[in-house]
Design a protein around this motif. Structure first.
Motif, PDB file in Angstrom:
ATOM      1  N   SER A  39      -5.448  -7.952  29.103  1.00  0.00           N
ATOM      2  CA  SER A  39      -4.218  -8.394  29.759  1.00  0.00           C
ATOM      3  C   SER A  39      -4.503  -9.438  30.834  1.00  0.00           C
ATOM      4  O   SER A  39      -5.492  -9.346  31.569  1.00  0.00           O
ATOM      5  CB  SER A  39      -3.506  -7.191  30.385  1.00  0.00           C
ATOM      6  OG  SER A  39      -2.375  -7.614  31.125  1.00  0.00           O
ATOM      7  N   ALA A  82      -2.083 -10.113  33.149  1.00  0.00           N
ATOM      8  CA  ALA A  82      -0.980  -9.893  34.083  1.00  0.00           C
ATOM      9  C   ALA A  82      -1.358 -10.274  35.508  1.00  0.00           C
ATOM     10  O   ALA A  82      -0.513 -10.721  36.289  1.00  0.00           O
ATOM     11  CB  ALA A  82      -0.536  -8.431  34.021  1.00  0.00           C
ATOM     12  N   GLU A  83      -2.639 -10.099  35.845  1.00  0.00           N
ATOM     13  CA  GLU A  83      -3.103 -10.453  37.198  1.00  0.00           C
ATOM     14  C   GLU A  83      -2.882 -11.927  37.490  1.00  0.00           C
ATOM     15  O   GLU A  83      -2.496 -12.303  38.601  1.00  0.00           O
ATOM     16  CB  GLU A  83      -4.584 -10.091  37.325  1.00  0.00           C
ATOM     17  CG  GLU A  83      -5.221 -10.500  38.640  1.00  0.00           C
ATOM     18  CD  GLU A  83      -6.711 -10.231  38.658  1.00  0.00           C
ATOM     19  OE1 GLU A  83      -7.366 -10.635  39.635  1.00  0.00           O
ATOM     20  OE2 GLU A  83      -7.230  -9.613  37.691  1.00  0.00           O
ATOM     21  N   TYR A  84      -3.120 -12.780  36.506  1.00  0.00           N
ATOM     22  CA  TYR A  84      -2.950 -14.225  36.691  1.00  0.00           C
ATOM     23  C   TYR A  84      -1.524 -14.656  36.379  1.00  0.00           C
ATOM     24  O   TYR A  84      -1.062 -15.673  36.894  1.00  0.00           O
ATOM     25  CB  TYR A  84      -3.937 -14.970  35.783  1.00  0.00           C
ATOM     26  CG  TYR A  84      -5.360 -14.494  35.973  1.00  0.00           C
ATOM     27  CD1 TYR A  84      -6.105 -14.905  37.068  1.00  0.00           C
ATOM     28  CD2 TYR A  84      -5.942 -13.600  35.077  1.00  0.00           C
ATOM     29  CE1 TYR A  84      -7.399 -14.451  37.260  1.00  0.00           C
ATOM     30  CE2 TYR A  84      -7.234 -13.142  35.260  1.00  0.00           C
ATOM     31  CZ  TYR A  84      -7.958 -13.561  36.354  1.00  0.00           C
ATOM     32  OH  TYR A  84      -9.231 -13.104  36.551  1.00  0.00           O
ATOM     33  N   GLU A  85      -0.823 -13.876  35.575  1.00  0.00           N
ATOM     34  CA  GLU A  85       0.576 -14.170  35.275  1.00  0.00           C
ATOM     35  C   GLU A  85       1.433 -14.099  36.534  1.00  0.00           C
ATOM     36  O   GLU A  85       2.374 -14.883  36.718  1.00  0.00           O
ATOM     37  CB  GLU A  85       1.072 -13.182  34.223  1.00  0.00           C
ATOM     38  CG  GLU A  85       2.539 -13.281  33.895  1.00  0.00           C
ATOM     39  CD  GLU A  85       3.000 -12.131  33.024  1.00  0.00           C
ATOM     40  OE1 GLU A  85       4.230 -11.912  32.942  1.00  0.00           O
ATOM     41  OE2 GLU A  85       2.145 -11.442  32.425  1.00  0.00           O
ATOM     42  N   ARG A  86       1.096 -13.158  37.415  1.00  0.00           N
ATOM     43  CA  ARG A  86       1.878 -12.984  38.643  1.00  0.00           C
ATOM     44  C   ARG A  86       1.730 -14.144  39.612  1.00  0.00           C
ATOM     45  O   ARG A  86       2.547 -14.295  40.529  1.00  0.00           O
ATOM     46  CB  ARG A  86       1.470 -11.678  39.326  1.00  0.00           C
ATOM     47  CG  ARG A  86       1.938 -10.425  38.602  1.00  0.00           C
ATOM     48  CD  ARG A  86       1.755  -9.196  39.476  1.00  0.00           C
ATOM     49  NE  ARG A  86       0.341  -8.894  39.653  1.00  0.00           N
ATOM     50  CZ  ARG A  86      -0.345  -8.052  38.887  1.00  0.00           C
ATOM     51  NH1 ARG A  86       0.253  -7.444  37.884  1.00  0.00           N
ATOM     52  NH2 ARG A  86      -1.621  -7.807  39.114  1.00  0.00           N
ATOM     53  N   THR A  87       0.695 -14.977  39.446  1.00  0.00           N
ATOM     54  CA  THR A  87       0.509 -16.119  40.349  1.00  0.00           C
ATOM     55  C   THR A  87       1.408 -17.297  39.982  1.00  0.00           C
ATOM     56  O   THR A  87       1.477 -18.268  40.741  1.00  0.00           O
ATOM     57  CB  THR A  87      -0.955 -16.592  40.320  1.00  0.00           C
ATOM     58  OG1 THR A  87      -1.278 -17.059  39.001  1.00  0.00           O
ATOM     59  CG2 THR A  87      -1.892 -15.455  40.687  1.00  0.00           C
ATOM     60  N   ASN A 147       7.735 -16.978  36.273  1.00  0.00           N
ATOM     61  CA  ASN A 147       8.123 -16.306  35.038  1.00  0.00           C
ATOM     62  C   ASN A 147       9.063 -17.188  34.206  1.00  0.00           C
ATOM     63  O   ASN A 147      10.023 -17.761  34.732  1.00  0.00           O
ATOM     64  CB  ASN A 147       8.802 -14.975  35.366  1.00  0.00           C
ATOM     65  CG  ASN A 147       9.113 -14.185  34.112  1.00  0.00           C
ATOM     66  OD1 ASN A 147       8.301 -14.132  33.196  1.00  0.00           O
ATOM     67  ND2 ASN A 147      10.283 -13.567  34.082  1.00  0.00           N
ATOM     68  N   ASP A 158       9.360 -16.477  30.139  1.00  0.00           N
ATOM     69  CA  ASP A 158       9.802 -15.581  29.062  1.00  0.00           C
ATOM     70  C   ASP A 158      10.683 -16.314  28.055  1.00  0.00           C
ATOM     71  O   ASP A 158      11.874 -16.045  27.915  1.00  0.00           O
ATOM     72  CB  ASP A 158      10.531 -14.371  29.634  1.00  0.00           C
ATOM     73  CG  ASP A 158      10.731 -13.283  28.577  1.00  0.00           C
ATOM     74  OD1 ASP A 158      10.000 -13.312  27.564  1.00  0.00           O
ATOM     75  OD2 ASP A 158      11.614 -12.430  28.765  1.00  0.00           O
ATOM     76  N   SER A 202       4.630 -17.271  31.415  1.00  0.00           N
ATOM     77  CA  SER A 202       4.515 -17.755  32.783  1.00  0.00           C
ATOM     78  C   SER A 202       3.896 -19.150  32.810  1.00  0.00           C
ATOM     79  O   SER A 202       3.128 -19.514  31.917  1.00  0.00           O
ATOM     80  CB  SER A 202       3.658 -16.800  33.619  1.00  0.00           C
ATOM     81  OG  SER A 202       3.655 -17.175  34.978  1.00  0.00           O
ATOM     82  N   CYS A 215       0.303 -21.096  36.611  1.00  0.00           N
ATOM     83  CA  CYS A 215      -0.567 -19.979  36.983  1.00  0.00           C
ATOM     84  C   CYS A 215      -1.900 -20.503  37.521  1.00  0.00           C
ATOM     85  O   CYS A 215      -2.422 -21.513  37.047  1.00  0.00           O
ATOM     86  CB  CYS A 215      -0.813 -19.084  35.772  1.00  0.00           C
ATOM     87  SG  CYS A 215       0.700 -18.369  35.083  1.00  0.00           S
TER      88      CYS A 215
END
Length: 301
Positions: free
Chosen positions: A155, A157-162, A165, A167, A199, A202
Motif C-alpha cells: 500500500s 497510503a502513506e504517500y497518498e496522504r501527502t 485526493n 478518485d 491522488s 504526492c
C-alpha cells in the motif's frame, strides 16, 4: 601411574568432539545463512564502513584488555550501551529498508498472509494500461515532466496522504491535463490504484543510491526511491529530454518507448501469459489460411 592415566583421560575427554545432532546441523545452517545475507546487505549500504570501524574498536579493546588498561576498559564498558542506541538511531533508514526487503520475500508473505482483505488478483485492466501508455507517450512528445506510480501489493497510503485526493477513472486526457505546465496539480507524483487515479501532487522519498547517473534529476530519484521502498511500478517522463524511464524494485530502465512500456506494465501485472493463447490462435488462423490457398491452387489446376 594412576595420576598419569587420569590426566590422559581428562585430555582425551577435553579434545573429544561433542555429539552433533540433526538439530545442531540445522541451527548452524540457519546461523550461517543469516550471517551471509547480513554481510551481503551490509556491503550494499553505509553499514559496511561502520563494520570496519567496529572491528578497529574491538582490536583496541583487546589490546587494552591484555595490557590491563583499566581507564580505557572503563570507558568502553560505560559507552557500550549508549553506542548501540546511537547506531540504531543513525542507521534507522538502512535498518528499515532491510526489514522492508525481508517482508517483501515470497516465503514470508506465503507463511504470514497479514493482508487477507486485499485481493491479489486485482490488476489494472487492458484499457487502463493503454491509457497510461498513451498519456506517457504524449507527454514525452511535448517534453512535459511526469511521475506516475502504479500501486501493486504494498500500500502507498502513506504517500497518498501527502497529495490531493482525486478518485477518478484512469484516462490519458486527465493524466496529460494533470501534468500540464502552470496547473495546480502538475508538481509531484500521481498514484494509481485498481483502475483509479487516487491522488496527485504526492511527495515521494528520494533515493540515496550512489550508482544513479549524476545527470538524473529529482524526479528520477523520487521515482527510484518509491520503487526501493515498495513493489510499485513508476513511470518517469523527463522534462529535459522527453525520454520515458521505468523504475521497478530500485532498478531504473531508461529510454523506453511505448511498446516496451506496455510490455513492462503487462509483466508487472502478470498478463504476459494471457496474451500467449491469442498469439497461438492467430498462428492457427494463419496456417489454416495458407492451407486454404494451397487447396484453391490445386482446384484451379
Amino acid at each position: 601411574m594412576e595420576t598419569l592415566i587420569k590426566a590422559i583421560q581428562d585430555t582425551v575427554l577435553f579434545l573429544a568432539l561433542p555429539k552433533i545432532t540433526l538439530i545442531d546441523v540445522i541451527e548452524i545452517a540457519i546461523i550461517a545463512f543469516s550471517l551471509y545475507h547480513v554481510v551481503l546487505w551490509a556491503r550494499r549500504t553505509r553499514v559496511w564502513t561502520l563494520l570496519k570501524g567496529i572491528i578497529v574498536l574491538l582490536l583496541a579493546y583487546l589490546v587494552a584488555y591484555f595490557l590491563d588498561m583499566t581507564t580505557i576498559l572503563w570507558i568502553f564498558n560505560k559507552t557500550l550501551a549508549i553506542g548501540i542506541t546511537a547506531l540504531a538511531v543513525i542507521f534507522q533508514p538502512e535498518l528499515r529498508k532491510a526489514l522492508e526487503e525481508l517482508g517483501r520475500k515470497n516465503f514470508v508473505t506465503s507463511i504470514l498472509p497479514f493482508d487477507e482483505t486485499k485481493d491479489k488478483n486485482i490488476r489494472f485492466s487492458d484499457r487502463s494500461i493503454n491509457e497510461i501508455v498513451k498519456a506517457s507517450v504524449e507527454l514525452a512528445k511535448v517534453k512535459t515532466g511526469a511521475l506516475i506510480i502504479l500501486e501493486r501489493e504494498i500500500s502507498l497510503a502513506e504517500y497518498e496522504r501527502t497529495g490531493i485526493n482525486i478518485d477518478s477513472a484512469i484516462s490519458s486526457q486527465l493524466l496529460i491535463n494533470i501534468f500540464e505546465h502552470n496547473t495546480p496539480l502538475h508538481d509531484g507524483a500521481v498514484i494509481l490504484r485498481n483502475d483509479r487515479i487516487v491522488s496527485a501532487t504526492c511527495y515521494l522519498p528520494l533515493s540515496d543510491n550512489l550508482g544513479l547517473s549524476k545527470e538524473l534529476g529529482t524526479r528520477h530519484r523520487a521515482g527510484v526511491g518509491i520503487s526501493e521502498v515498495s513493489d510499485s511500478v513508476t513511470i518517469i517522463v523527463s522534462e529535459e529530454t522527453g525520454k520515458i524511464s521505468v523504475a521497478i524494485m530500485g532498478k531504473l530502465l531508461r529510454n523506453v518507448d511505448g511498446e516496451l512500456l506496455k510490455k513492462k506494465l503487462c509483466e508487472a501485472q502478470g498478463k504476459i501469459e494471457e496474451e500467449k493463447p491469442k498469439k497461438q490462435f492467430k498462428l492457427k488462423q494463419g496456417i489454416r489460411s495458407i492451407r486454404g490457398i494451397h487447396f484453391k491452387r490445386k482446384d484451379s489446376k
